[in-house]
Design a protein around this motif. Sequence first.
Motif, PDB file in Angstrom:
ATOM      1  N   GLY A 106      41.404  37.674  36.731  1.00 39.34           N
ATOM      2  CA  GLY A 106      42.331  37.463  37.781  1.00 39.34           C
ATOM      3  C   GLY A 106      41.815  36.315  38.675  1.00 39.34           C
ATOM      4  N   THR A 107      42.755  35.555  39.601  1.00 42.93           N
ATOM      5  CA  THR A 107      42.046  34.835  40.374  1.00 42.93           C
ATOM      6  C   THR A 107      41.950  35.411  41.753  1.00 42.93           C
ATOM      7  OG1 THR A 107      44.450  34.040  40.777  1.00 42.93           O
ATOM      8  CG2 THR A 107      43.367  32.672  39.284  1.00 42.93           C
ATOM      9  N   PRO A 108      41.289  35.012  42.508  1.00 43.02           N
ATOM     10  CA  PRO A 108      40.827  35.538  43.703  1.00 43.02           C
ATOM     11  C   PRO A 108      42.109  35.640  44.733  1.00 43.02           C
ATOM     12  CG  PRO A 108      39.161  34.058  43.475  1.00 43.02           C
ATOM     13  CD  PRO A 108      40.468  33.753  42.376  1.00 43.02           C
ATOM     14  N   GLY A 109      42.457  36.549  45.337  1.00 41.53           N
ATOM     15  CA  GLY A 109      43.451  36.496  46.333  1.00 41.53           C
ATOM     16  C   GLY A 109      43.820  37.883  47.020  1.00 41.53           C
ATOM     17  N   ALA A 110      44.914  38.046  47.607  1.00 40.13           N
ATOM     18  CA  ALA A 110      45.186  39.521  48.082  1.00 40.13           C
ATOM     19  C   ALA A 110      45.214  40.568  47.186  1.00 40.13           C
ATOM     20  CB  ALA A 110      46.340  39.338  48.878  1.00 40.13           C
ATOM     21  N   THR A 111      45.812  40.141  45.948  1.00 41.46           N
ATOM     22  CA  THR A 111      45.504  40.957  44.874  1.00 41.46           C
ATOM     23  C   THR A 111      45.078  39.954  43.624  1.00 41.46           C
ATOM     24  OG1 THR A 111      47.917  40.802  43.915  1.00 41.46           O
ATOM     25  CG2 THR A 111      47.238  42.572  45.611  1.00 41.46           C
ATOM     26  N   SER A 112      44.597  40.778  42.589  1.00 38.44           N
ATOM     27  CA  SER A 112      44.284  39.832  41.689  1.00 38.44           C
ATOM     28  C   SER A 112      44.543  40.585  40.215  1.00 38.44           C
ATOM     29  CB  SER A 112      42.617  39.761  41.540  1.00 38.44           C
ATOM     30  OG  SER A 112      42.084  38.971  40.457  1.00 38.44           O
ATOM     31  N   THR A 113      44.877  39.729  39.074  1.00 37.75           N
ATOM     32  CA  THR A 113      45.623  40.493  38.240  1.00 37.75           C
ATOM     33  C   THR A 113      44.870  39.989  36.769  1.00 37.75           C
ATOM     34  OG1 THR A 113      47.744  41.018  38.908  1.00 37.75           O
ATOM     35  CG2 THR A 113      47.453  41.172  36.751  1.00 37.75           C
ATOM     36  N   GLY A 114      44.231  40.916  35.849  1.00 28.87           N
ATOM     37  CA  GLY A 114      43.612  40.202  34.746  1.00 28.87           C
ATOM     38  C   GLY A 114      44.284  40.891  33.688  1.00 28.87           C
ATOM     39  N   SER A 148      41.719  40.309  52.894  1.00 26.71           N
ATOM     40  CA  SER A 148      40.592  40.458  52.188  1.00 26.71           C
ATOM     41  C   SER A 148      40.987  39.781  50.755  1.00 26.71           C
ATOM     42  CB  SER A 148      40.499  41.978  51.753  1.00 26.71           C
ATOM     43  OG  SER A 148      40.090  42.586  52.862  1.00 26.71           O
ATOM     44  N   VAL A 160      40.297  39.915  46.607  1.00 27.78           N
ATOM     45  CA  VAL A 160      39.852  40.409  45.610  1.00 27.78           C
ATOM     46  C   VAL A 160      39.876  39.775  44.338  1.00 27.78           C
ATOM     47  CG1 VAL A 160      40.397  42.824  46.464  1.00 27.78           C
ATOM     48  CG2 VAL A 160      42.111  41.432  45.398  1.00 27.78           C
ATOM     49  N   VAL A 169      39.492  40.233  39.704  1.00 31.67           N
ATOM     50  CA  VAL A 169      38.888  41.133  38.832  1.00 31.67           C
ATOM     51  C   VAL A 169      38.364  39.925  37.636  1.00 31.67           C
ATOM     52  CG1 VAL A 169      41.448  41.105  37.753  1.00 31.67           C
ATOM     53  CG2 VAL A 169      39.806  42.684  36.864  1.00 31.67           C
ATOM     54  N   LEU A 210      37.149  40.668  31.812  1.00 31.50           N
ATOM     55  CA  LEU A 210      37.903  41.602  30.950  1.00 31.50           C
ATOM     56  C   LEU A 210      37.721  40.916  29.590  1.00 31.50           C
ATOM     57  CD1 LEU A 210      41.181  42.201  33.262  1.00 31.50           C
ATOM     58  CD2 LEU A 210      39.407  43.834  32.401  1.00 31.50           C
ATOM     59  N   VAL A 223      45.543  44.445  34.322  1.00 31.89           N
ATOM     60  CA  VAL A 223      44.731  44.938  35.425  1.00 31.89           C
ATOM     61  C   VAL A 223      44.974  44.501  36.700  1.00 31.89           C
ATOM     62  CG1 VAL A 223      42.331  45.759  35.628  1.00 31.89           C
ATOM     63  CG2 VAL A 223      43.235  45.531  33.544  1.00 31.89           C
ATOM     64  N   VAL A 234      44.021  44.519  40.616  1.00 30.68           N
ATOM     65  CA  VAL A 234      43.140  45.018  41.539  1.00 30.68           C
ATOM     66  C   VAL A 234      43.570  44.561  43.112  1.00 30.68           C
ATOM     67  CG1 VAL A 234      40.895  44.612  42.440  1.00 30.68           C
ATOM     68  CG2 VAL A 234      41.159  44.823  40.025  1.00 30.68           C
TER      69      VAL A 234
END
Lengths: 198, 189
Positions: free
Chosen positions: A27-35, B47, B49, B51, B54, B184, B186
């Motif tokens: 995932g890329t850095p952010g408020a959320t990150s999805t891989g 913040s 975040v 991930v 993987l 996934v 995060v």
Amino acid sequence: MMIIHRILFALAAALSLPSTAFAATDGTPGATSTGTFQATLTVTPPTSDMVQIIGLEDVSFSAEVYSPSNPTAFPQTESYLCLLRSGLGNVRLSISQPDPLNPTGTYGGWYLKDPAFPSVYLPVSIHFATLADPSLYGLNPNDTYISTPSSSACTAASGPTEAHTIHVGVSLVGVDPAQTPAPPGHYSQQFTLLLEPE
Amino acid sequence: MKVLKTAALAMALAMPGMAMAATDGTLGTTSTGTFDVTLSLTAPPVSQVQVIGLENIDLGTQQLSGQNIPISSGERYFCAKRSDAGNVTVNITQSFNNTQGFYLISSIDANGDGENDKIPLTIYLGDIVLNSYVLLNGTAQAVSQAPSSCDASSTGLGQAHHILLSSTATNTDFAGDYSGSFSVLVAPL
């Protein structure tokens, strides 16, 4: 314009190669990150169960002399053999010999022959048992014996706790001609056991 | 005096954003001076975040037999990182019939029930302090964030998070190529 072309090319590639595994992505850095990641598993069909007979021994009766006082002597032997199967399930056993007789009365169809006496047939009985089922099960031509396999620990040296028991008996009077005392000679036969998964 | 005070007050009211210099009092039987106190409040930093680490997981080839065959991927490590202090949530999803379970899905329908064959899959999430969680499809699980040193090559307790895939090939399953795609997500807790 260039951006649109790139998107179309990637989409076409995905459609034309449906079985292509995609690489996992961070995932890329952010408020959320999805891989993303993929999991794969190949399942192959089972092999056919394997069966095996172990521990067969030739049976040899000591020289017996027909005696008028013991005309129906029927010496028997007891030995052990393993009827093994690699997977779960029962086994199926059948026996054959060249040119068996039709079962008649108490005679199951197996016999010993001495080539010197082509008209004399000495009846043979073959029975099986296990420790769990000690009742003797007799096999005639065209019969099958279905049983749980021997213990997986069964070896050629095993006894009744792990192996099947085979009882072989022979009559000293011929089945054909009936009740004719067999003349002294050397009587023999080869029996073939066929074991299959049930 | 009064005029000066009034003028000073007017200036403060007219130009609220302008910092006024402190003023001394004049010499007299009383003396008044002034000073300003200012405070700038800004919104808290968002913040960040991420991930990373993987990998695709190949559970290999399993040959069916008359017995159940356990299948395990072993620990596969990754980092669920956060830019500031605090925990994170990890949410793994698989788009398949909107069920709560995870599945490996075959490319064929060998049993003829109208949908491709599937084998249930369990996904365990392990955090950096040896806690292990059974994840539900689409349900976030709170865990501590990975250490700042965690990167794509990090492994082991205290260094990275891990997931572990577990399944069973039973004698009622069918041969085939099975797969599953998982996201996934995060987020800061």
